[in-house]
Design a protein around this motif. Structure first.
Motif, PDB file in Angstrom:
ATOM      1  N   LEU A  18       0.829  -1.197   0.000  1.00 27.63           N
ATOM      2  CA  LEU A  18       0.000   0.000   0.000  1.00 27.63           C
ATOM      3  C   LEU A  18       0.864   1.248   0.000  1.00 27.63           C
ATOM      4  CD1 LEU A  18      -2.911   1.176   0.298  1.00 27.63           C
ATOM      5  CD2 LEU A  18      -2.404   1.313   2.755  1.00 27.63           C
ATOM      6  N   LEU A  19       0.700   2.060  -1.024  1.00 23.66           N
ATOM      7  CA  LEU A  19       1.369   3.353  -1.063  1.00 23.66           C
ATOM      8  C   LEU A  19       0.310   4.421  -0.758  1.00 23.66           C
ATOM      9  CD1 LEU A  19       4.066   4.654  -3.417  1.00 23.66           C
ATOM     10  CD2 LEU A  19       2.242   6.139  -2.617  1.00 23.66           C
ATOM     11  N   ALA A  20       0.234   4.790   0.533  1.00 26.04           N
ATOM     12  CA  ALA A  20      -0.709   5.817   0.971  1.00 26.04           C
ATOM     13  C   ALA A  20      -0.017   7.166   0.858  1.00 26.04           C
ATOM     14  CB  ALA A  20      -1.147   5.554   2.408  1.00 26.04           C
ATOM     15  N   LEU A  21      -0.660   8.083   0.170  1.00 24.29           N
ATOM     16  CA  LEU A  21      -0.112   9.414  -0.087  1.00 24.29           C
ATOM     17  C   LEU A  21      -1.031  10.461   0.517  1.00 24.29           C
ATOM     18  CD1 LEU A  21       2.059  11.039  -1.854  1.00 24.29           C
ATOM     19  CD2 LEU A  21       0.189  11.230  -3.501  1.00 24.29           C
ATOM     20  N   HIS A  22      -0.435  11.400   1.236  1.00 21.99           N
ATOM     21  CA  HIS A  22      -1.189  12.531   1.783  1.00 21.99           C
ATOM     22  C   HIS A  22      -0.553  13.817   1.271  1.00 21.99           C
ATOM     23  CE1 HIS A  22      -3.248  15.227   4.514  1.00 21.99           C
ATOM     24  NE2 HIS A  22      -2.080  15.753   4.782  1.00 21.99           N
ATOM     25  N   ARG A  23      -1.383  14.730   0.804  1.00 17.41           N
ATOM     26  CA  ARG A  23      -0.886  16.049   0.384  1.00 17.41           C
ATOM     27  C   ARG A  23      -1.418  17.098   1.348  1.00 17.41           C
ATOM     28  NH1 ARG A  23       1.715  15.771  -4.477  1.00 17.41           N
ATOM     29  NH2 ARG A  23       1.023  14.120  -5.887  1.00 17.41           N
ATOM     30  N   ASP A  24      -0.483  17.867   1.930  1.00 16.41           N
ATOM     31  CA  ASP A  24      -0.854  18.989   2.788  1.00 16.41           C
ATOM     32  C   ASP A  24      -1.515  20.069   1.945  1.00 16.41           C
ATOM     33  OD1 ASP A  24       0.193  17.839   5.061  1.00 16.41           O
ATOM     34  OD2 ASP A  24       2.078  18.955   5.001  1.00 16.41           O
ATOM     35  N   PRO A  25      -2.251  20.977   2.588  1.00 10.17           N
ATOM     36  CA  PRO A  25      -2.861  22.087   1.833  1.00 10.17           C
ATOM     37  C   PRO A  25      -1.850  22.908   1.030  1.00 10.17           C
ATOM     38  CG  PRO A  25      -3.777  21.986   4.035  1.00 10.17           C
ATOM     39  CD  PRO A  25      -2.646  20.994   3.985  1.00 10.17           C
ATOM     40  N   ASP A  26      -0.604  22.951   1.501  1.00 14.60           N
ATOM     41  CA  ASP A  26       0.434  23.699   0.773  1.00 14.60           C
ATOM     42  C   ASP A  26       1.108  22.871  -0.319  1.00 14.60           C
ATOM     43  OD1 ASP A  26       1.857  22.002   2.384  1.00 14.60           O
ATOM     44  OD2 ASP A  26       3.057  23.550   3.349  1.00 14.60           O
ATOM     45  N   GLY A  27       0.595  21.639  -0.551  1.00 12.43           N
ATOM     46  CA  GLY A  27       1.095  20.817  -1.648  1.00 12.43           C
ATOM     47  C   GLY A  27       2.201  19.839  -1.293  1.00 12.43           C
ATOM     48  N   VAL A  28       2.677  19.833  -0.060  1.00 13.76           N
ATOM     49  CA  VAL A  28       3.726  18.887   0.334  1.00 13.76           C
ATOM     50  C   VAL A  28       3.137  17.481   0.377  1.00 13.76           C
ATOM     51  CG1 VAL A  28       5.336  18.201   2.152  1.00 13.76           C
ATOM     52  CG2 VAL A  28       4.966  20.627   1.663  1.00 13.76           C
ATOM     53  N   ALA A  29       3.805  16.549  -0.313  1.00 17.57           N
ATOM     54  CA  ALA A  29       3.342  15.164  -0.387  1.00 17.57           C
ATOM     55  C   ALA A  29       4.090  14.301   0.630  1.00 17.57           C
ATOM     56  CB  ALA A  29       3.550  14.615  -1.790  1.00 17.57           C
ATOM     57  N   TRP A  30       3.334  13.465   1.327  1.00 15.01           N
ATOM     58  CA  TRP A  30       3.859  12.547   2.330  1.00 15.01           C
ATOM     59  C   TRP A  30       3.478  11.131   1.958  1.00 15.01           C
ATOM     60  CZ3 TRP A  30       6.502  14.531   6.585  1.00 15.01           C
ATOM     61  CH2 TRP A  30       6.416  15.908   6.763  1.00 15.01           C
ATOM     62  N   VAL A  31       4.412  10.191   2.128  1.00 10.53           N
ATOM     63  CA  VAL A  31       4.177   8.779   1.820  1.00 10.53           C
ATOM     64  C   VAL A  31       4.340   7.972   3.107  1.00 10.53           C
ATOM     65  CG1 VAL A  31       4.959   6.797   0.455  1.00 10.53           C
ATOM     66  CG2 VAL A  31       5.074   9.099  -0.513  1.00 10.53           C
ATOM     67  N   LEU A  32       3.403   7.068   3.352  1.00  9.53           N
ATOM     68  CA  LEU A  32       3.483   6.211   4.530  1.00  9.53           C
ATOM     69  C   LEU A  32       4.480   5.085   4.241  1.00  9.53           C
ATOM     70  CD1 LEU A  32       2.359   5.751   7.362  1.00  9.53           C
ATOM     71  CD2 LEU A  32       0.622   4.268   6.333  1.00  9.53           C
ATOM     72  N   MET A  33       5.546   5.031   5.045  1.00 11.64           N
ATOM     73  CA  MET A  33       6.632   4.082   4.812  1.00 11.64           C
ATOM     74  C   MET A  33       6.862   3.199   6.037  1.00 11.64           C
ATOM     75  SD  MET A  33       7.752   4.691   1.724  1.00 11.64           S
ATOM     76  CE  MET A  33       9.381   3.945   1.693  1.00 11.64           C
ATOM     77  N   GLU A  57      -7.097 -13.633  -3.549  1.00 13.18           N
ATOM     78  CA  GLU A  57      -7.076 -12.296  -2.949  1.00 13.18           C
ATOM     79  C   GLU A  57      -6.616 -11.273  -3.986  1.00 13.18           C
ATOM     80  OE1 GLU A  57      -5.750 -10.924   1.453  1.00 13.18           O
ATOM     81  OE2 GLU A  57      -4.133 -11.769   0.241  1.00 13.18           O
ATOM     82  N   THR A  58      -7.349 -10.172  -4.123  1.00 11.87           N
ATOM     83  CA  THR A  58      -6.909  -9.111  -5.024  1.00 11.87           C
ATOM     84  C   THR A  58      -5.724  -8.380  -4.398  1.00 11.87           C
ATOM     85  OG1 THR A  58      -8.292  -7.365  -4.081  1.00 11.87           O
ATOM     86  CG2 THR A  58      -9.288  -8.762  -5.822  1.00 11.87           C
ATOM     87  N   ALA A  59      -5.005  -7.641  -5.221  1.00 12.27           N
ATOM     88  CA  ALA A  59      -3.886  -6.844  -4.704  1.00 12.27           C
ATOM     89  C   ALA A  59      -4.388  -5.833  -3.678  1.00 12.27           C
ATOM     90  CB  ALA A  59      -3.180  -6.137  -5.858  1.00 12.27           C
ATOM     91  N   GLU A  60      -5.544  -5.232  -3.946  1.00 14.48           N
ATOM     92  CA  GLU A  60      -6.102  -4.241  -3.026  1.00 14.48           C
ATOM     93  C   GLU A  60      -6.458  -4.883  -1.686  1.00 14.48           C
ATOM     94  OE1 GLU A  60      -6.190  -2.732  -7.085  1.00 14.48           O
ATOM     95  OE2 GLU A  60      -6.881  -4.631  -6.243  1.00 14.48           O
ATOM     96  N   GLN A  61      -7.025  -6.069  -1.728  1.00 11.14           N
ATOM     97  CA  GLN A  61      -7.352  -6.783  -0.496  1.00 11.14           C
ATOM     98  C   GLN A  61      -6.091  -7.145   0.279  1.00 11.14           C
ATOM     99  OE1 GLN A  61      -9.566  -9.943  -2.356  1.00 11.14           O
ATOM    100  NE2 GLN A  61     -11.558  -9.035  -1.834  1.00 11.14           N
ATOM    101  N   ALA A  62      -5.088  -7.646  -0.433  1.00 10.35           N
ATOM    102  CA  ALA A  62      -3.842  -8.044   0.224  1.00 10.35           C
ATOM    103  C   ALA A  62      -3.136  -6.842   0.846  1.00 10.35           C
ATOM    104  CB  ALA A  62      -2.915  -8.742  -0.772  1.00 10.35           C
ATOM    105  N   ALA A  63      -3.054  -5.744   0.102  1.00 13.42           N
ATOM    106  CA  ALA A  63      -2.395  -4.549   0.631  1.00 13.42           C
ATOM    107  C   ALA A  63      -3.127  -4.030   1.864  1.00 13.42           C
ATOM    108  CB  ALA A  63      -2.324  -3.468  -0.450  1.00 13.42           C
ATOM    109  N   GLY A  64      -4.454  -4.025   1.817  1.00 11.47           N
ATOM    110  CA  GLY A  64      -5.229  -3.586   2.971  1.00 11.47           C
ATOM    111  C   GLY A  64      -5.054  -4.500   4.172  1.00 11.47           C
ATOM    112  N   ARG A  65      -5.083  -5.808   3.921  1.00  8.56           N
ATOM    113  CA  ARG A  65      -4.888  -6.770   5.007  1.00  8.56           C
ATOM    114  C   ARG A  65      -3.524  -6.608   5.644  1.00  8.56           C
ATOM    115  NH1 ARG A  65      -2.064 -10.921   4.709  1.00  8.56           N
ATOM    116  NH2 ARG A  65      -2.263 -11.237   2.462  1.00  8.56           N
ATOM    117  N   GLU A  66      -2.498  -6.511   4.804  1.00  8.71           N
ATOM    118  CA  GLU A  66      -1.131  -6.377   5.321  1.00  8.71           C
ATOM    119  C   GLU A  66      -0.947  -5.069   6.090  1.00  8.71           C
ATOM    120  OE1 GLU A  66       1.562  -8.358   5.329  1.00  8.71           O
ATOM    121  OE2 GLU A  66       0.736 -10.028   4.190  1.00  8.71           O
ATOM    122  N   ALA A  67      -1.526  -3.974   5.590  1.00  8.85           N
ATOM    123  CA  ALA A  67      -1.419  -2.684   6.295  1.00  8.85           C
ATOM    124  C   ALA A  67      -2.084  -2.776   7.662  1.00  8.85           C
ATOM    125  CB  ALA A  67      -2.027  -1.571   5.460  1.00  8.85           C
ATOM    126  N   TRP A  68      -3.185  -3.516   7.733  1.00  5.31           N
ATOM    127  CA  TRP A  68      -3.851  -3.707   9.014  1.00  5.31           C
ATOM    128  C   TRP A  68      -2.992  -4.594   9.936  1.00  5.31           C
ATOM    129  CZ3 TRP A  68      -7.142  -1.723  12.164  1.00  5.31           C
ATOM    130  CH2 TRP A  68      -7.598  -2.479  13.259  1.00  5.31           C
TER     131      TRP A  68
END
Length: 146
Positions: A18-33, A57-68
């Motif tokens: 899972l590559l979770a990306l968050h962008r701050d209001p000022d445009g700075v991008a953060w990746v959960l590592m 298992e789909t890739a989305e299911q596996a990524a979600g399960r593993e992140a949990w």
């Protein structure tokens, strides 16, 4: 599992992260590592929360399960937006792309992680990256910036 390229991989049915990306209001991008535990495959490197896919298992299911499993990250914390497939012939790693409205605080880790942190996208290359993640990052970041 051995792929057509002759590499050994974890996961008979492939793997996903899972590559979770968050962008701050000022445009700075953060990746959960994830900082991988020393004893794991390519230990003491940084990569994505993820792992082997189960049968059917789909890739989305596996990524979600593993992140949990690895960081107690609920699927409600992100929205899946796409995927990048690194196909090795008979085995593939799917990077599941997702956006997060906020940088969720990670407080629970399993033994596979020494740390899970939000890292500025422009600072990722300063970390000792998992070789597979490092190799696919240029293709993945092109999708994020599209």
């Amino acid at each position: 599992m051995r792929c057509a390229r002759g590499h050994r991989h974890w996961g008979v049915y492939g793997a996903a992260g899972l590559l979770a990306l968050h962008r701050d209001p000022d445009g700075v991008a953060w990746v959960l590592m994830q900082h991988r535990s020393w004893w794991s495959h390519h230990g003491d490197t940084w990569g994505l929360l993820g792992g082997a896919r189960g049968p059917g298992e789909t890739a989305e299911q596996a990524a979600g399960r593993e992140a949990w499993e690895e960081a107690s990250l609920p699927t409600s914390a992100y929205t899946v937006t796409g995927r990048y497939v690194d196909d090795h012939g008979g085995w593939s790693y799917v990077t599941v792309l997702a956006t997060a409205e906020e940088r969720v605080r990670i407080t629970t880790l399993n033994a596979e992680s020494t740390e899970v942190a939000w890292v500025r996208q422009d600072e990722l290359r300063r970390l000792p990256l998992h070789p597979g993640f490092a190799a696919s990052w240029p293709s993945v970041v092109a999708l994020l910036d599209a």
